[in-house]
Design a protein around this motif. Structure first.
Motif, short mmCIF file in Angstrom:
data_model
loop_
_atom_site.label_atom_id
_atom_site.label_comp_id
_atom_site.label_asym_id
_atom_site.label_seq_id
_atom_site.Cartn_x
_atom_site.Cartn_y
_atom_site.Cartn_z
N LEU A 182 6.51 12.69 1.15
CA LEU A 182 5.55 12.29 0.12
C LEU A 182 4.50 11.31 0.64
O LEU A 182 3.49 11.09 -0.03
N GLY A 183 4.71 10.72 1.79
CA GLY A 183 3.73 9.78 2.32
C GLY A 183 4.42 8.55 2.89
O GLY A 183 5.60 8.57 3.26
N TYR A 184 3.65 7.46 2.97
CA TYR A 184 4.15 6.21 3.53
C TYR A 184 4.00 5.10 2.50
O TYR A 184 3.07 5.09 1.69
N ARG A 185 4.92 4.15 2.52
CA ARG A 185 4.80 2.90 1.78
C ARG A 185 4.92 1.75 2.77
O ARG A 185 5.71 1.83 3.72
N GLY A 186 4.17 0.69 2.54
CA GLY A 186 4.23 -0.42 3.49
C GLY A 186 3.58 -1.66 2.98
O GLY A 186 3.17 -1.78 1.82
N ARG A 237 -2.40 -6.84 10.15
CA ARG A 237 -1.13 -6.38 10.72
C ARG A 237 -0.40 -5.63 9.62
O ARG A 237 -0.22 -6.15 8.53
N THR A 238 0.02 -4.40 9.91
CA THR A 238 0.60 -3.55 8.87
C THR A 238 1.89 -2.93 9.38
O THR A 238 2.06 -2.69 10.58
N SER A 239 2.82 -2.72 8.44
CA SER A 239 4.08 -2.04 8.73
C SER A 239 4.35 -1.05 7.61
O SER A 239 3.96 -1.29 6.45
N GLY A 240 5.00 0.05 7.93
CA GLY A 240 5.25 1.06 6.90
C GLY A 240 6.40 1.97 7.28
O GLY A 240 6.87 1.98 8.42
N VAL A 270 -5.01 6.80 1.45
CA VAL A 270 -4.52 5.71 0.61
C VAL A 270 -4.52 6.16 -0.85
O VAL A 270 -5.54 6.61 -1.37
N THR A 271 -3.35 6.00 -1.50
CA THR A 271 -3.23 6.36 -2.93
C THR A 271 -2.98 5.14 -3.81
O THR A 271 -3.23 5.19 -5.01
N LEU A 272 -2.48 4.05 -3.22
CA LEU A 272 -2.15 2.85 -4.01
C LEU A 272 -2.39 1.63 -3.14
O LEU A 272 -2.05 1.62 -1.96
N TRP A 307 0.84 -1.19 0.00
CA TRP A 307 0.00 0.00 0.00
C TRP A 307 0.89 1.25 0.00
O TRP A 307 2.06 1.19 0.29
N GLU A 308 0.25 2.35 -0.33
CA GLU A 308 0.97 3.62 -0.35
C GLU A 308 -0.02 4.73 0.02
O GLU A 308 -1.17 4.70 -0.43
#
Length: 864
Positions: A600-604, A586-589, A519-521, A511-512
């Motif tokens: 620019l944001g987060y990716r994870g 469960r998510t990590s970023g 959420v963008t991606l 995700w991004e």
């Protein structure tokens, strides 16, 4: 000709001349052989009709005529045939020439079409850069007509900053006539858009010794875009490796050159500045796995083959990691062997796998306790792929006995058999689905067992149903409450289906989010878990979650981490799928920035961990079922000890009656003996207390409730069991000897459960000595403290003993050496002891009999 000559009475010579003309005319129309055959007939006519008598040439004037006729016919026919053949050859040569000219024109047309419409741009320019010719495809691809480019400078289709480079390239081609040169450059279309091309150019001599430069241009715009996307994917892959804990590596065996990704250094806990070598892997490998790792690598080197293996790492802090490595072998352009692969930290998965194996054992026991069997049916071969032992028990068969499909169908009620046969057909027609149905089983004794079945169709890669997977549950006792049961089963089926879908389709998804944390991606994996990407794009994570109000502190800390633009790992929250069901994620970023440092944001990466949560819930249910089974076993044991219990209670009751009568006697004398009466009353009280204590112990064993852990003395528990089983020892002529160590430390345990364990071991020892006739029947109970400071208890009998083959199986559920046993006693005893932090085992002994022993930790060890 013959009839005409006869009618006119022509002379012999004239007739022959007429025949000759006819033969020559016919020779113009046919070949030599038919013409030669033809003049035989005129010769016969001349001889027969015009030179009588027949075939008699007495007139000397006729013979020359005949000879001249024959020679003229043959020679004329031959000459005419030769002329005809030469004419035909000439005509055929002319036809071939015309065909060659047509083919040449067609070939020229084809090559021109190929040049004009070849999917590669072709330019012909002179040394000054003026376009002499361009194919239609090339002009069209640039948005021009060929006439708009011919006669103009080729620099027209290049960017201003690239034109000096183009002049230099054209000049190089002119200087090196006949040599090819290649370069990549951008061209401008007529509409102003840009495309990338790969140009291959060569100068050559043209008419009148003029030089021209031929340029072939290949459109590589998509390749350039792909390269850009690949570079971005490589950046994403590096982040995905970090988030999924998977590292990559490469090893050139010939040069010894080794490459590790950043995540590989983290997994092995080496500094990234360290030069990676194969020896570093061996140094970190667990000592017990080093030999296997070396053998795997040596075999791969020898056979030049791919390999996959699992091994452990012993980290500097003493912790152990489990790794899974997948490696591919290949030869590079230099012919050297290289290995490339990926290594994944699977420590958490290994721990879950061990937990799963324990859960499988619990599940098998739970199936038997809940009368629920599982199965898989092949819809094409019309046979069971798998069925659990509980299925055979439901149908009244021995699980060890082979049973055919026809035998199973014979046990199904005739009215219900069509419905069971309809389910596979309907699954095939619907190409999948979920099915529930009820049917009845006719047992040999005439009893009817009602079964509720739940089935799920498995759809193969070809889109067709290949199997039905389901369960059979005995609902005979619940049939009276069918409506309530169906409602509960509906919820169970929905939960089961949801769990199965998660288990079958669960995987990590990427995700991004943007600078505003929306959420963008989102990768398409989320569709498999019921979270369509189209519905999540543009939402905040706390708008997706459903536990924000329930756990506000957790979300406050998470949002603070995001606002501080710090990476986070293993953040767990709840959300709902498209169907309304709840899943755990469960998510990590980590944050990412542009070249100027702008956020620019987060990716994870996120993972569906619903299966793990559900497994923990299932384990709690299994523990509850185990406690229920232990209670049933205790009650069953009390039933078997009815005689002993009655004796233990009747003995003090009889003494009470006797002492009561004696008391009345002492009081009935003329002078009541109060002292003796007082003693009788005291004895009555003591016997009443003893009877009350027996009843208290029985009620404790029969009590159903939660486990109550408290400090207890193991010797006291042994004495309580002996008091309860004294009658059993006497009735089976067994002498009891106790060797109880004094002042043993206290242990932390449930008194009732430990009584159950000791009672079971003692009863097993009594039953093992029933067949002994040649020696005294003696049972020994010993308690002590071992070298590790734990409490040790052993029960030894002198019975028939246990064979070596049965030693490994005696603690397995449902295994028994008795003719009328269920095989659950020792299994339950081991579970109870292990739940207390101890272990139950068989001690080897040389003399007849067997010794069962268990050790328990002290009170402080269990608490800590």
């Amino acid at each position: 000709m013959t009839l005409t000559s006869l009618y006119l009475h022509t002379q012999f010579a004239a007739t022959a001349f007429g025949y000759l003309e006819m033969i020559l005319v016919f020779s113009l129309m046919g070949s030599f052989i038919p013409s030669a055959t033809l003049f035989i007939l005129p010769f016969a006519a001349l001889a027969y009709f015009f030179a009588p008598p027949t075939f008699n040439l007495d007139d000397p004037r006729d013979l020359p005529v005949v000879v001249a006729f024959l020679v003229a016919s043959i020679v004329g026919t031959h000459l005419i045939g030769k002329v005809r053949r030469e004419r035909e050859v000439a005509l055929e040569a002319a036809a071939r020439l015309r065909r060659s000219e047509a083919e040449l024109r067609d070939r020229e047309k084809q090559w021109r079409e190929i040049f004009e419409h070849n999917p590669v741009m072709h330019f012909m320019v002179n040394p000054t850069g003026t376009v002499l010719n361009v194919n239609t495809f090339g002009a069209t691809q640039l948005g021009y007509a060929p006439s708009e480019l011919v006669g103009h400078s080729v620099l027209k289709v290049f960017l201003e900053e690239d034109r000096p480079f183009v002049r230099e390239r054209v000049g190089l081609c002119i200087k090196t006539v006949g040599q090819s040169h290649t370069w990549e450059i951008q061209k401008i279309r007529k509409d102003g858009s840009v495309l990338w091309v790969r140009e291959n150019a060569k100068a050559m001599q043209w008419a009148e010794d003029k030089l021209v430069v031929l340029i072939a241009c290949e459109d590589i715009t998509e390749r350039k875009r792909t390269e850009t996307a690949l570079r971005r994917s490589e950046a994403h892959l590096a982040q995905a490796q970090e988030l999924s804990r998977t590292g990559s590596f490469g090893w050139n065996v010939a040069t010894g050159e080794v490459h590790w990704s950043k995540e590989t250094f983290r997994i092995f806990q080496y500094d990234p500045s360290t030069e990676p070598t194969p020896q570093l892997v061996v140094d970190r490998t667990h000592p017990e796995d080093r030999a296997a790792v070396r053998e795997t690598i040596e075999r791969a080197l020898q056979n030049e083959e791919d390999f996959e293996h699992e091994y452990r790492l012993l980290m500097p802090d003493g912790s152990v990691k489990h790794l899974h490595a997948v490696v591919r072998a290949f030869r590079n352009a230099s012919g050297d062997i290289e290995f490339v692969g990926a290594v994944t930290d699977i420590t958490a998965a290994k721990q879950a796998e061990q937990q799963l194996r324990r859960s499988e054992a619990y599940l098998a026991e739970a199936q038997h306790l809940s009368h629920t069997g599982s199965w898989s049916w092949d819809v094409h071969r019309l046979e069971f792929v798998y069925r659990s032992a509980e299925i055979d028990r439901l149908f009244g068969f021995d699980p060890e006995q082979a049973v055919s499909i026809e035998t199973i169908r014979s046990r199904i009620h005739p009215d219900d058999l069509p419905r069971l046969q309809e389910v596979p057909r309907q699954a095939i027609e619907d190409k999948g689905g979920h099915f529930e149905y009820d049917f009845r089983i006719l047992l040999p004794d005439g009893a009817i067992r009602r079964i509720h079945s739940v089935a799920h169709a498995v759809v193969g890669s070809d889109g067709h149903v290949s199997e039905l997977i389901g369960t059979h549950m005995d609902v005979t006792e619940q049939h009276a409450a069918r409506e309530l049961l169906e409602k509960a089963l509906a919820a169970l089926r929905e939960s089961e289906q949801r769990f199965r879908d998660y288990a079958e389709t669960a995987s990590d998804w990427l995700w991004e989010t943007g600078p505003d944390h929306r959420v963008t991606l989102l990768s398409e994996h989320t569709n498999a878990v019921g979270i369509p990407a189209t519905e999540v794009i543009g939402l905040l994570r706390w708008e997706i979650a459903r536990d924000v109000e329930a756990e506000p502190e957790k979300w406050r800390q998470h949002r603070a981490t995001l606002d501080a633009r710090l990476p986070f790992r293993d953040f767990i929250y709840r959300t709902d799928t498209q169907m309304g069901s709840t899943i755990y994620v469960r998510t990590s970023g980590k944050p990412f920035f542009d070249a100027d440092g702008n956020f620019l944001g987060y990716r994870g990466v996120s993972t569906d961990i619903t299966a793990t949560i559900r497994a923990d819930q299932a384990e709690r249910e299994l523990r509850k079922a185990q406690a229920e089974l232990a209670h049933v076993t205790r009650v069953t044991t009390l039933g078997e000890l009815t005689t002993s219990i009655a004796h233990e209670i009747n003995q003090p009751l009889a003494a009470i009656v006797t002492n009561g009568e004696a008391c009345l006697g002492w009081l009935g004398r003329e002078t009541p003996d109060l002292s003796a009466a007082r003693c009788s009353v005291e004895w009555i009280i003591e016997d009443g207390i003893r009877a009350s204590e027996v009843i208290r112990r029985i009620r404790a064993l029969a009590k159903k409730g939660e486990v109550e852990m408290a400090p207890v003395d193991i010797n006291d528990i042994v004495k309580e069991v002996i008091a309860l089983l004294t009658r059993e020892l006497v009735s089976h002529q067994v002498s009891l000897r106790t060797e109880l160590a004094p002042a043993l430390p206290l242990i932390l345990g449930d008194r009732v459960q430990l009584q159950q364990v000791i009672t079971n071991l003692v009863m097993n020892g009594i039953e093992a000595m029933q067949a002994v006739r040649d020696r005294p029947r003696e049972l020994v109970i010993q308690s002590s403290e071992d070298d590790m400071g734990r409490v040790h208890l052993a029960v030894t009998d002198c019975g028939i003993g246990i064979t070596e083959d049965d030693e490994d199986r005696v603690f397995n559920p449902f295994f028994t050496t008795k003719s009328s046993g269920l095989g659950m006693g020792l299994s339950i005893c081991r579970s109870i002891v292990e739940a207390h932090g101890g272990s139950l085992s068989i001690a080897r002994k040389q003399e007849p009999g067997a010794t069962f022993q268990f050790v328990l930790p002290l009170h402080k060890e269990v608490v800590s």
